[in-house]
Design a protein around this motif. Structure first.
Motif, short mmCIF file in Angstrom:
data_model
loop_
_atom_site.label_atom_id
_atom_site.label_comp_id
_atom_site.label_asym_id
_atom_site.label_seq_id
_atom_site.Cartn_x
_atom_site.Cartn_y
_atom_site.Cartn_z
N ARG A 91 -118.64 -6.59 -28.11
CA ARG A 91 -117.23 -6.71 -27.74
C ARG A 91 -116.58 -5.33 -27.57
O ARG A 91 -115.80 -5.10 -26.63
CB ARG A 91 -116.48 -7.53 -28.79
CG ARG A 91 -116.92 -8.98 -28.83
CD ARG A 91 -116.18 -9.78 -29.91
NE ARG A 91 -116.77 -11.09 -30.11
CZ ARG A 91 -116.58 -12.13 -29.31
NH1 ARG A 91 -115.79 -12.00 -28.24
NH2 ARG A 91 -117.15 -13.29 -29.56
N ASP A 92 -116.91 -4.41 -28.48
CA ASP A 92 -116.36 -3.07 -28.37
C ASP A 92 -116.85 -2.38 -27.10
O ASP A 92 -116.07 -1.72 -26.39
CB ASP A 92 -116.74 -2.25 -29.60
CG ASP A 92 -116.14 -0.85 -29.56
OD1 ASP A 92 -114.90 -0.74 -29.57
OD2 ASP A 92 -116.91 0.13 -29.53
N ARG A 133 -115.07 -3.69 -24.05
CA ARG A 133 -113.75 -3.08 -23.92
C ARG A 133 -113.85 -1.66 -23.38
O ARG A 133 -113.06 -1.24 -22.52
CB ARG A 133 -113.04 -3.08 -25.28
CG ARG A 133 -112.50 -4.43 -25.73
CD ARG A 133 -111.56 -4.28 -26.91
NE ARG A 133 -112.24 -3.75 -28.08
CZ ARG A 133 -112.83 -4.50 -29.00
NH1 ARG A 133 -112.80 -5.82 -28.89
NH2 ARG A 133 -113.43 -3.94 -30.04
N GLN A 134 -114.83 -0.91 -23.88
CA GLN A 134 -114.97 0.49 -23.48
C GLN A 134 -115.26 0.62 -21.98
O GLN A 134 -114.80 1.57 -21.33
CB GLN A 134 -116.11 1.15 -24.28
CG GLN A 134 -115.82 1.33 -25.75
CD GLN A 134 -114.76 2.38 -26.03
OE1 GLN A 134 -114.60 3.33 -25.26
NE2 GLN A 134 -114.03 2.22 -27.11
N GLY A 188 -114.45 -1.67 -19.70
CA GLY A 188 -113.48 -2.41 -18.92
C GLY A 188 -114.02 -3.70 -18.34
O GLY A 188 -113.66 -4.07 -17.22
N GLU A 225 -114.08 -7.54 -19.26
CA GLU A 225 -113.67 -8.64 -20.13
C GLU A 225 -114.75 -9.71 -20.14
O GLU A 225 -115.27 -10.09 -19.09
CB GLU A 225 -112.35 -9.24 -19.64
CG GLU A 225 -111.86 -10.41 -20.48
CD GLU A 225 -110.65 -11.11 -19.87
OE1 GLU A 225 -110.20 -12.10 -20.46
OE2 GLU A 225 -110.20 -10.67 -18.78
N GLN A 256 -122.17 -0.45 -16.37
CA GLN A 256 -121.44 -1.15 -17.42
C GLN A 256 -122.41 -1.86 -18.35
O GLN A 256 -122.28 -1.80 -19.58
CB GLN A 256 -120.45 -2.15 -16.79
CG GLN A 256 -119.27 -1.49 -16.12
CD GLN A 256 -118.40 -2.49 -15.39
OE1 GLN A 256 -118.88 -3.33 -14.61
NE2 GLN A 256 -117.09 -2.43 -15.62
#
Length: 537
Positions: A425-426, A429-430, A432, A434, A467
């Motif tokens: 989850r972190d 977020r890092q 971008g 979702e 990502q």
């Protein structure tokens, strides 16, 4: 697979790709889960757009007839089937392409290929069905070679002998799962080994990667079904003795199982067969509390009942794949010898002890015909087979859809589960992206589960590989730090090497490297997978 065309860039057959109503349905469900996702569809570029250069090497006359320099053929052998492989193909970014694809039809030709490549300093990457998800078949070998050959064993695909007395078979390594079963079925046997990649993976690939099958307990890994192996290494041929078991020193089989073609090329193996199951019983159990489902599965794994299917899906995984609002346990038993209703009933008692409730009536069949299977378990099975195709469809719509799997002891599961979720989850977020994290158990043992995590995240087209790589890095660190393994059944390849190097003892790595030096003096076999060669020039 007769009459169908294998995709050169993605999973499976072109004719079986996600289209029409199926595409519309998964797009709708994804948009509901991630309303902000850009789900525009991107198509794979034409082969000509990759600008593949001419082959740097030429096969000697004795091998020319089995060597291909066709660009589409070379591109199809330049990658596996991980999310990052598929997306790079969609983006037209496949920088590591073999110079030749060589398809031996006999062990003698394998010997000639390795002799030629050892002398000419050409790297050899063994290739089965190409379903690797860890960079295991990607010719990413560096610039220290004159060229790269993809050694495709697909033409060596026969069951050579069946020993009915011992219930075993001698099988060539290049046989795909369906063709193996087709050859065993008339004799009443099955290998009973069905990984998700079954249709597009080979016996040799299963052996080389220590693959895990579909069944949740008892004979879960290909190791359990291997009686002996025969391997061609640049230094010579090794064949282990057929035995049901042995205490005579370290096992030669174990040296090559999981070696991923870095020590030798597995050409054939004696494998243990099973009678084809006749009796089946299954049920689907819901748990409002996922933790209670975990405790129920632990009780089942330690009960000695040995269910064939024991897949616990957390609520998010259950919703995505089955539309269920709670954690779901897909439970099943089978036997070729006797009805299994009593085993299912006892398993359901254990589930009820932990708050489980039936979501439908138990199913019982008395048939060797797989088409007789019905209910939620069959729905899950069909979804299981379609998952890779749906992954490709979503990958072309900027979604990050990928998995990572591990195994740990029961006492460490809660902490590992929490650490992986937090890391994923972190990381999302890092970068971008979702998304959601899911978890299911694919295999369970008396001393621990094999959790299989999934990522479904809205990525940015053109950046989804980067990502995902950051998410994978964070999660892999969490797995190792929490006492899990970097892989339970997906192998090491090149992508898992940094964490595998930390997981294995240093002295063992040195011993393995010394063994490679003996077996592969020129260091040509699958460089970078599992272990690096000691290059002397």
């Amino acid at each position: 697979m007769s009459g169908k065309t294998r995709s050169w860039w993605g999973w499976g057959n072109v004719e079986d790709a996600v289209t029409g109503a199926e595409r519309a349905d998964i797009t709708r469900r994804t948009a509901e889960m991630l309303p902000g996702a850009d789900l525009s569809v991107h198509e794979a570029p034409p082969v000509e757009a990759f600008g593949v250069g001419p082959s740097r090497v030429q096969a000697p006359p004795g091998l020319a007839s089995i060597a291909s320099a066709d660009v589409r053929d070379r591109l199809a052998h330049s990658h596996g089937q991980a999310f990052r492989d598929v997306v790079r193909a969609l983006l037209g970014q496949l920088p590591h392409v073999p110079d030749l694809v060589v398809r031996p039809t006999s062990e003698n030709q394998v010997v000639h290929v390795l002799d030629w490549c050892s002398g000419a300093d050409i790297a050899v990457v063994p290739f089965g069905g190409g379903s690797s998800v860890v960079g295991g078949v990607e010719p990413r070998v560096g610039d220290d070679y004159a060229g790269v050959v993809s050694l495709d064993l697909g033409a060596m695909d026969q069951v050579l002998e069946v020993d009915r007395t011992s219930r075993a078979a001698l099988v060539q390594a290049g046989v795909l799962g369906p063709h193996l079963e087709d050859q065993l079925r008339p004799k009443g046997y099955t290998l009973r080994f069905f990984p998700q990649s079954f249709e597009f993976s080979t016996l040799g690939g299963w052996l080389a990667t220590r693959a895990g099958g579909h069944f949740a307990t008892n004979l879960t890994h290909i190791d359990d079904l291997t009686e002996s192996v025969r391997v061609v290494a640049p230094s010579g041929v090794i064949e282990s003795r057929r035995l049901p078991g042995s205490g005579a020193g370290p096992s030669p089989d174990r040296m090559f199982l999981g070696s991923e073609g870095s020590l030798g090329v597995i050409t054939q193996a004696w494998v243990r067969l099973q009678d084809r199951p006749r009796w089946r019983a299954g049920a689907t159990v819901g748990f409002v509390d996922h933790a209670a489902g975990v405790r129920a599965v632990r009780a089942l794994s330690q009960s000695g009942l040995n269910p064939a299917n024991c897949r616990l899906l957390d609520p998010v995984e259950a919703f995505i794949n089955a539309g269920a609002p709670t954690a779901v346990l897909v439970l099943g038993f089978e036997s070729a010898d006797h009805p299994v209703n009593a085993s299912l009933e006892r398993a359901l008692e254990l589930c009820r002890d932990h708050g489980g409730t039936l979501t439908e009536e138990p199913r019982h069949t008395d048939s060797t015909d797989l088409a007789a299977r019905t209910g939620a378990a069959e729905t899950w099975r069909n979804s299981f087979v379609r998952m890779p195709y749906q992954r490709d469809a979503l990958a072309s719509q900027s979604m990050i859809v990928e998995t990572f799997e591990t195994a740990c002891t029961w006492d460490r599961f809660d902490a590992l589960h929490a650490a992986v979720n937090a890391a994923a989850r972190d990381a999302m977020r890092q970068v971008g992206a979702e998304g959601v994290v899911t978890c299911r158990f694919t295999h369970v043992y008396p001393d621990g589960p094999a959790p299989y995590f999934g990522i479904y995240a809205a990525g940015t087209w053109g950046r989804t590989v980067e990502q995902w790589d950051e998410i994978k890095q964070a999660v892999s660190e969490a797995l190792i730090s929490s006492g899990g393994t970097i892989t339970h059944h997906h192998a090491v390849g090149r992508d898992h090497r940094p964490w595998y190097d930390r997981q294995r003892p240093d002295l063992f790595a040195a011993a393995l490297q010394a063994g490679k030096k003996v077996l592969d003096p020129a260091g040509i076999l699958n460089p970078g997978a599992v272990i690096d060669p000691l290059r002397t020039h």
